[in-house]
Design a protein around this motif. Sequence first.
Motif: not given
Length: 220
Positions: A75, A63, A61
Amino acid sequence: MKSLGICLGASTISVCAINNDENKIKIDKIISKSHEGNAHQTFIDILKDMKPENFDRVTVTGRKFRENVNLSGITEPEAIEETLTYLNLDNSEYNLLVSAGGESVIVYELDHSHKISQVYMGNKCASGTGEFFLQQIRRMNLTPEEAIAAVEGNDPHKIAGRCSVFCKSDCTHALNKGEPKGAVVAGLCKMIAGKITELLSTVNPKNVILIGGISKNKVV
């Protein structure tokens, strides 16, 4: 079932080894390392240490960096919701979660089941981020631990938060005048806290959860 979760952050890479035995989740090991601009090599070093071939599942995970890795991923909001479910918070009044990391400050509004209902972001100025804080204390030749310890007994020197350029100039000017490093660090922390609370004030905060590298800074 052994799983490896990897968070590829703007400043730090964190991994968590999980053992799921008959639906009982046990955290076996957590590693968190600052990649200092070399995320690729730090990622490789951590994988060598963790030996991903020993795990049944691996997921990432984060960004931006997670899009550059050929692994299954989720996400950051999905990861947060899974974490809140795992923590099984018994206080339904938690309505906001602040993710304060190296690159940005994001506020997630939570509903009564701790699912994310809205997302709020601060302005794009870097001055309220964890990476900016690290840059400034490096200029003072301080580690994060030394910087936080130096604050004790010092009143915060006023640091402008409206722009990272002005903020850096304020720090430089203060140090050149002979202000104690602890006072400048305290001013930086107060400025960061002000940016977070300013963002929170627009969303009717009740009880707030703070995550991310900045949450380790007890002065903030």
